[in-house]
Design an enzyme around this catalytic site. Structure first.
Site, PDB file in Angstrom:
ATOM      1  CE  LYS A  77     -46.870 -17.710 -18.177  1.00 35.64           C
ATOM      2  NZ  LYS A  77     -47.973 -16.755 -17.818  1.00 35.64           N
ATOM      3  CB  SER A  78     -41.705 -19.583 -11.966  1.00 38.36           C
ATOM      4  OG  SER A  78     -40.700 -19.210 -12.859  1.00 38.36           O
ATOM      5  CG  HIS A 140     -42.960 -11.357 -12.771  1.00 39.66           C
ATOM      6  ND1 HIS A 140     -43.130 -12.588 -12.204  1.00 39.66           N
ATOM      7  CD2 HIS A 140     -43.969 -11.225 -13.673  1.00 39.66           C
ATOM      8  CE1 HIS A 140     -44.203 -13.173 -12.720  1.00 39.66           C
ATOM      9  NE2 HIS A 140     -44.733 -12.367 -13.613  1.00 39.66           N
ATOM     10  NE  ARG A 294     -48.302 -24.193 -21.925  1.00 45.72           N
ATOM     11  CZ  ARG A 294     -47.606 -25.283 -22.245  1.00 45.72           C
ATOM     12  NH1 ARG A 294     -47.941 -25.972 -23.306  1.00 45.72           N
ATOM     13  NH2 ARG A 294     -46.569 -25.678 -21.517  1.00 45.72           N
TER      14      ARG A 294
HETATM   15  P1  PAP Z   1     -47.281 -15.425 -14.639  1.00 43.21           P
HETATM   16  O1  PAP Z   1     -45.850 -15.431 -14.271  1.00 43.21           O
HETATM   17  O2  PAP Z   1     -47.579 -14.748 -15.935  1.00 43.21           O
HETATM   18  O3  PAP Z   1     -48.175 -14.968 -13.548  1.00 43.21           O
HETATM   19  P2  PAP Z   1     -47.481 -18.215 -14.027  1.00 43.21           P
HETATM   20  O4  PAP Z   1     -48.700 -18.457 -13.246  1.00 43.21           O
HETATM   21  O5  PAP Z   1     -46.188 -18.148 -13.304  1.00 43.21           O
HETATM   22  O6  PAP Z   1     -47.679 -16.934 -14.937  1.00 43.21           O
HETATM   23  O7  PAP Z   1     -47.292 -19.346 -15.103  1.00 43.21           O
HETATM   24  C1  PAP Z   1     -48.319 -20.056 -15.673  1.00 43.21           C
HETATM   25  C2  PAP Z   1     -47.918 -21.501 -15.602  1.00 43.21           C
HETATM   26  O8  PAP Z   1     -48.369 -22.051 -14.361  1.00 43.21           O
HETATM   27  C3  PAP Z   1     -48.586 -22.292 -16.684  1.00 43.21           C
HETATM   28  O9  PAP Z   1     -47.701 -23.381 -16.959  1.00 43.21           O
HETATM   29  P3  PAP Z   1     -47.714 -24.197 -18.354  1.00 43.21           P
HETATM   30  O10 PAP Z   1     -47.707 -23.184 -19.452  1.00 43.21           O
HETATM   31  O11 PAP Z   1     -46.481 -25.023 -18.334  1.00 43.21           O
HETATM   32  O12 PAP Z   1     -48.944 -25.007 -18.325  1.00 43.21           O
HETATM   33  C4  PAP Z   1     -49.848 -22.744 -15.978  1.00 43.21           C
HETATM   34  O13 PAP Z   1     -50.494 -23.841 -16.587  1.00 43.21           O
HETATM   35  C5  PAP Z   1     -49.308 -23.086 -14.614  1.00 43.21           C
HETATM   36  N1  PAP Z   1     -50.327 -23.064 -13.572  1.00 43.21           N
HETATM   37  C6  PAP Z   1     -51.362 -22.205 -13.431  1.00 43.21           C
HETATM   38  N2  PAP Z   1     -52.090 -22.510 -12.359  1.00 43.21           N
HETATM   39  C7  PAP Z   1     -51.518 -23.601 -11.794  1.00 43.21           C
HETATM   40  C8  PAP Z   1     -51.851 -24.407 -10.652  1.00 43.21           C
HETATM   41  N3  PAP Z   1     -52.892 -24.141  -9.891  1.00 43.21           N
HETATM   42  N4  PAP Z   1     -51.028 -25.444 -10.379  1.00 43.21           N
HETATM   43  C9  PAP Z   1     -49.964 -25.727 -11.139  1.00 43.21           C
HETATM   44  N5  PAP Z   1     -49.619 -25.009 -12.240  1.00 43.21           N
HETATM   45  C10 PAP Z   1     -50.383 -23.952 -12.571  1.00 43.21           C
END
Ligand code: PAP
Length: 331
Positions: A77-78, A140, A294
């Protein structure tokens, strides 16, 4: 490459016996249960999602890095999805014009696999040899747990870090979706306490971050350390740094043609989130693509965490990150 093929194609008795032994060992590992239902287990100084520990060990033991590989490392989630989209686009920009990018019809996680899950996990969804070169691969895993060939080869590692409060809240929402339950704010307190004790998927968070931070300081040509908040604030200059680090710098001509802005637009949160594939389809692993999108904001934690939680985390950060030169933006 031949060796890798053997690794995938053979699943003889020897391999199966190894797996059975592994199952026995895994049953002895300390385990916890997060309030959202995920059950991490403790292996060699880190917590792993028990579902993926098997694949993590196989990845450690079998992966042979190639000098041209790009490894994307993140704490969950980074901003992994964003980094996958960006690096895939930068690496393949001469193969596909932006208007024909595979990202328009495929979730970033299906273009850049997680090694310990999609490749070495119990039900692999792809073989490494099916990936185009240069390979872009995600993980990860903590730096100390990476396969030795990643450290010994000339392959490059990009680490994307996010402020721990937004990452923490993002994970709570994600975990609720994983367990098919509505997000329940009353679980935050207990999750937070566990997080502060280091118990979270791939935690402790500070060890994960500091290991990559140290590696990036010692070998800046090998490990690039980026921050989500910095990329949000000034994407263009960070994309240039990223492309240069990948050995694929944007040319003056590309810059004047607005290629970097096109990459920015294609990979932006709003663009990816609204694509049909990411609204309504599932990843090859079976997760709804929408669960990776999200809010994509900096500072959402303020809607959930109490002043006393903030105080506790500030103390913890002072203790863990003191002297490292590393700091985080929270808003
Ligand atoms: P993962 O580690 O399970 O692959 P990851 O993509 O790291 O997940 O985390 C998802 C977060 O990145 C979400 O954050 P939020 O819950 O605070 O909203 C998601 O919205 C955000 N995210 C996904 N795509 C993008 C993007 N293109 N630009 C910026 N943030 C994004």
């Amino acid at each position: 490459m031949e060796k890798l093929k053997e690794t995938y194609q053979t699943c003889g008795d020897e391999e199966r016996m190894g797996e059975k032994e592994m199952e026995v060992v895994l049953k002895t590992l300390p385990m916890e249960k997060l309030p959202e239902g995920i059950d991490p287990c403790f292996y060699e100084r880190h917590w792993y999602r028990s579902k993926f520990i098997h694949g993590s060990i196989k990845f450690q033991e079998h992966f042979k890095a190639q000098d041209t590989d790009l490894i994307l490392a993140t704490f969950p989630k980074s901003g992994t999805t964003w980094l996958k989209a960006l690096t895939f686009t930068i690496a393949n920009r001469n193969n596909y014009p932006v208007s024909e990018s595979p990202l328009l019809t495929t979730n970033p996680h299906d273009l850049v696999p997680f090694l310990e899950v999609d490749v070495y996990g119990k039900n692999p969804i792809l073989k490494l040899e099916d990936l185009p070169s240069p390979r872009v691969l995600g993980t990860h895993m903590p730096y100390s747990a990476l396969p030795i060939s990643i450290k010994d080869s000339n392959c490059r590692v990009v680490y994307l870090c996010r402020n721990l409060l937004d990452m923490f809240i993002s994970y709570r929402h994600f975990a609720a979706k994983l367990s098919n339950t509505p997000f329940d704010p009353s679980l935050i307190e207990e999750s937070f306490d566990m997080f502060c004790r280091g118990v979270s998927s791939y935690g402790p968070f500070w060890d994960h971050v500091l290991e990559y931070w140290k590696a990036s300081q010692e070998r800046p040509d090998k490990v690039l350390f980026l921050k989500y908040e910095d990329m949000k604030e000034d994407p263009i200059s960070h994309f240039k740094v990223l492309a240069k680090f990948m050995g694929l710098p944007f040319s003056a001509e590309e810059e004047s043609q607005g290629v970097i802005e096109e990459v920015l637009k294609l990979c932006s949160f709003n663009n990816l989130k609204d694509l049909e594939v990411n609204k309504n389809e599932k990843t090859r692993r079976g997760n709804p693509c929408s669960m990776f999108f999200r809010k994509g904001e900096v500072g959402d934690w303020a809607n959930y965490l109490t002043p006393s939680m903030l105080e506790r985390i500030n103390k913890l950060m002072e203790e863990k990150f003191a002297g490292s030169g590393l700091n985080f933006k929270f808003s």
